[in-house]
Design an enzyme around this catalytic site. Structure first.
Site, PDB file in Angstrom:
ATOM      1  CB  THR A  96       6.148   2.932  -5.576  1.00 15.11           C
ATOM      2  OG1 THR A  96       5.748   3.086  -6.915  1.00 15.11           O
ATOM      3  CG2 THR A  96       6.594   4.459  -5.120  1.00 15.11           C
ATOM      4  CE  LYS A 171       5.702   5.741  -8.670  1.00 16.55           C
ATOM      5  NZ  LYS A 171       4.872   5.663 -10.088  1.00 16.55           N
TER       6      LYS A 171
HETATM    7  P1  NAD Z   1      -1.855  -4.693  -5.318  1.00 17.35           P
HETATM    8  O1  NAD Z   1      -2.323  -4.391  -3.852  1.00 17.35           O
HETATM    9  O2  NAD Z   1      -2.969  -4.653  -6.356  1.00 17.35           O
HETATM   10  O3  NAD Z   1      -0.743  -5.899  -5.587  1.00 17.35           O
HETATM   11  C1  NAD Z   1      -0.031  -5.998  -4.625  1.00 17.35           C
HETATM   12  C2  NAD Z   1      -0.079  -7.822  -4.549  1.00 17.35           C
HETATM   13  O4  NAD Z   1       0.894  -8.064  -3.651  1.00 17.35           O
HETATM   14  C3  NAD Z   1      -1.296  -8.300  -3.855  1.00 17.35           C
HETATM   15  O5  NAD Z   1      -2.088  -9.097  -4.689  1.00 17.35           O
HETATM   16  C4  NAD Z   1      -0.724  -8.811  -2.666  1.00 17.35           C
HETATM   17  O6  NAD Z   1      -1.504 -10.139  -2.204  1.00 17.35           O
HETATM   18  C5  NAD Z   1       0.692  -9.281  -2.999  1.00 17.35           C
HETATM   19  N1  NAD Z   1       1.402  -9.495  -1.557  1.00 17.35           N
HETATM   20  C6  NAD Z   1       1.629  -8.713  -0.646  1.00 17.35           C
HETATM   21  N2  NAD Z   1       2.606  -9.300   0.297  1.00 17.35           N
HETATM   22  C7  NAD Z   1       2.805 -10.498  -0.461  1.00 17.35           C
HETATM   23  C8  NAD Z   1       3.768 -11.556  -0.043  1.00 17.35           C
HETATM   24  N3  NAD Z   1       4.644 -11.419   1.135  1.00 17.35           N
HETATM   25  N4  NAD Z   1       3.992 -12.447  -0.750  1.00 17.35           N
HETATM   26  C9  NAD Z   1       3.176 -12.552  -1.999  1.00 17.35           C
HETATM   27  N5  NAD Z   1       2.666 -11.612  -2.527  1.00 17.35           N
HETATM   28  C10 NAD Z   1       2.169 -10.602  -1.635  1.00 17.35           C
HETATM   29  O7  NAD Z   1      -1.108  -3.448  -5.481  1.00 17.35           O
HETATM   30  P2  NAD Z   1      -0.558  -2.755  -7.227  1.00 17.35           P
HETATM   31  O8  NAD Z   1      -1.659  -1.637  -7.424  1.00 17.35           O
HETATM   32  O9  NAD Z   1      -0.338  -3.811  -8.118  1.00 17.35           O
HETATM   33  O10 NAD Z   1       0.657  -1.829  -6.752  1.00 17.35           O
HETATM   34  C11 NAD Z   1       1.928  -2.611  -6.689  1.00 17.35           C
HETATM   35  C12 NAD Z   1       3.272  -1.531  -6.395  1.00 17.35           C
HETATM   36  O11 NAD Z   1       3.083  -0.730  -7.748  1.00 17.35           O
HETATM   37  C13 NAD Z   1       3.039  -0.623  -5.505  1.00 17.35           C
HETATM   38  O12 NAD Z   1       4.121  -0.326  -4.718  1.00 17.35           O
HETATM   39  C14 NAD Z   1       2.407   0.668  -6.176  1.00 17.35           C
HETATM   40  O13 NAD Z   1       2.712   1.752  -5.311  1.00 17.35           O
HETATM   41  C15 NAD Z   1       3.028   0.484  -7.544  1.00 17.35           C
HETATM   42  N6  NAD Z   1       2.454   1.275  -8.326  1.00 17.35           N
HETATM   43  C16 NAD Z   1       1.183   1.020  -8.730  1.00 17.35           C
HETATM   44  C17 NAD Z   1       0.456   1.772  -9.767  1.00 17.35           C
HETATM   45  C18 NAD Z   1      -1.217   1.557  -9.956  1.00 17.35           C
HETATM   46  O14 NAD Z   1      -1.692   2.365 -10.672  1.00 17.35           O
HETATM   47  N7  NAD Z   1      -1.631   0.611  -9.365  1.00 17.35           N
HETATM   48  C19 NAD Z   1       1.188   2.632 -10.691  1.00 17.35           C
HETATM   49  C20 NAD Z   1       2.573   2.730 -10.438  1.00 17.35           C
HETATM   50  C21 NAD Z   1       3.384   1.874  -9.259  1.00 17.35           C
END
Ligand code: NAD
Length: 299
Positions: A96, A171
């Site tokens: 997002t 979204k």
């Molecule tokens: P998270 O923080 O658990 O996962 C993100 C991952 O990206 C981390 O493991 C981090 O190490 C990795 N990362 C960051 N920079 C990086 C890079 N340069 N190279 C490689 N890896 C990198 O977050 P999440 O909960 O999985 O959410 C991810 C996305 O999904 C966000 O944009 C969030 O808004 C969206 N989202 C989340 C949910 C939810 O319920 N968690 C629901 C809908 C949408």
């Protein structure tokens, strides 16, 4: 079999990648955190040391990253996927992020001959694990068609919302409704308490009346009325208040950039900011009711 570079194997990314593996695809995964790399290895992901190495071998690049700056870095940074991917590679960003970054990266990708799709999700970690996410996609018909079989392994409802950025726009519009409606339902329960109306009666009536909405009937912010509500589990997220705040800020950013009038969206963002500043940003977003009740909220 599609070879997929999957960048960002966190709470959402890893279960999504696991469903692609179950669907018979090969995943070359990249994440910065050693713990997430180990979990990914255990799930059958081939963990790579760089985005460049993964993208160079991939037919598709999927990103599931925290925010726009991370997606930009992974796409066009020094080690960026767009500098190493083969012509015709499909890029799907399911993070997002802000609409402007999404549109500008799509334009860059188009110019380089890639197929670009923004495809953010709703459904949370549970939906990611179960393969029942909703995908809202923005991009060309060709990109959507190429992506659909992959999205179908990770989600149940897949909607082509329009051109580049339309998925992100959908979204933030949806989550602005959700943030505002959760506050509205919470205020109604606070008012009921103050005027001596039984909460269960309010629920019974509003659930069958014009106040009915998802925040009331699927995710009720007060306990003991809806079995699936985080309110019954001490507001353990669920969908964390900080994540709601992030989406409301993105909605405000888009409203300012486009000139849309969204006063309730602005108020919702301010209230979630206050809630987060009270140190409860990791609680479920429905816990905002505790702040409105003015007790047991830690400030
Ligand atoms: P998270 O923080 O658990 O996962 C993100 C991952 O990206 C981390 O493991 C981090 O190490 C990795 N990362 C960051 N920079 C990086 C890079 N340069 N190279 C490689 N890896 C990198 O977050 P999440 O909960 O999985 O959410 C991810 C996305 O999904 C966000 O944009 C969030 O808004 C969206 N989202 C989340 C949910 C939810 O319920 N968690 C629901 C809908 C949408």
């Amino acid at each position: 079999m599609v070879v997929i570079a999957f960048i960002g194997l966190g709470n959402m990314g890893l279960p999504m990648a696991s469903n692609l593996i179950k669907g018979g695809h090969r995943i070359l995964g990249v994440d910065l955190l050693p713990a997430n790399q180990s979990a990914a290895r255990a799930a059958g992901v081939e963990v790579m040391s760089s985005v460049a190495a993964a993208a160079a071998q991939a037919d598709a690049v999927i990103t599931m990253l925290p925010a726009g700056a991370h997606v930009r870095a992974v796409y066009v940074g020094e080690d960026g996927a767009m500098n190493h991917a083969k012509p015709g590679t499909l890029f799907i960003d399911s993070s997002t992020i802000d609409v402007e970054t999404s549109r500008s990266l799509a334009a860059l990708g188009d110019a380089k001959g890639f197929l670009m799709l923004d495809a953010p999700v709703s459904g949370g970690v549970g939906g990611a694990a179960a393969g029942t996410l909703t995908f809202m996609a923005g991009g060309t018909a060709e990109a959507f068609e190429r992506a659909s079989p992959l999205l179908g392994l990770m989600g149940k409802t897949i909607v082509h919302a329009g051109a580049a950025g339309a998925g992100q726009a959908a979204k933030i519009c949806n989550n602005m409704i959700l943030g505002i409606s959760m506050i509205a339902v919470s205020e109604a329960f606070c008012l009921a308490d103050h005027v001596g109306l039984d909460r269960r009666k309010l629920f019974e009536i509003a659930a069958q009346s014009s106040g009915q909405c998802w925040s009331l009937t699927s995710y009720c912010p007060v306990p003991d009325l809806v079995p699936t509500s985080p309110a019954n589990r001490a507001y353990k997220a669920g969908f964390a208040a900080d994540m709601m705040l992030k989406d409301l800020k993105l909605a405000q950013q888009a409203a300012h950039a486009s000139g849309a009038t969204t006063p309730l969206g602005a108020a919702a963002a301010a209230l979630y900011q206050l809630f987060s500043a009270s140190g409860r940003g990791d609680m479920d977003f429905s816990a905002i009711v505790k702040m409105l009740q003015g007790r047991d909220h830690g400030i």
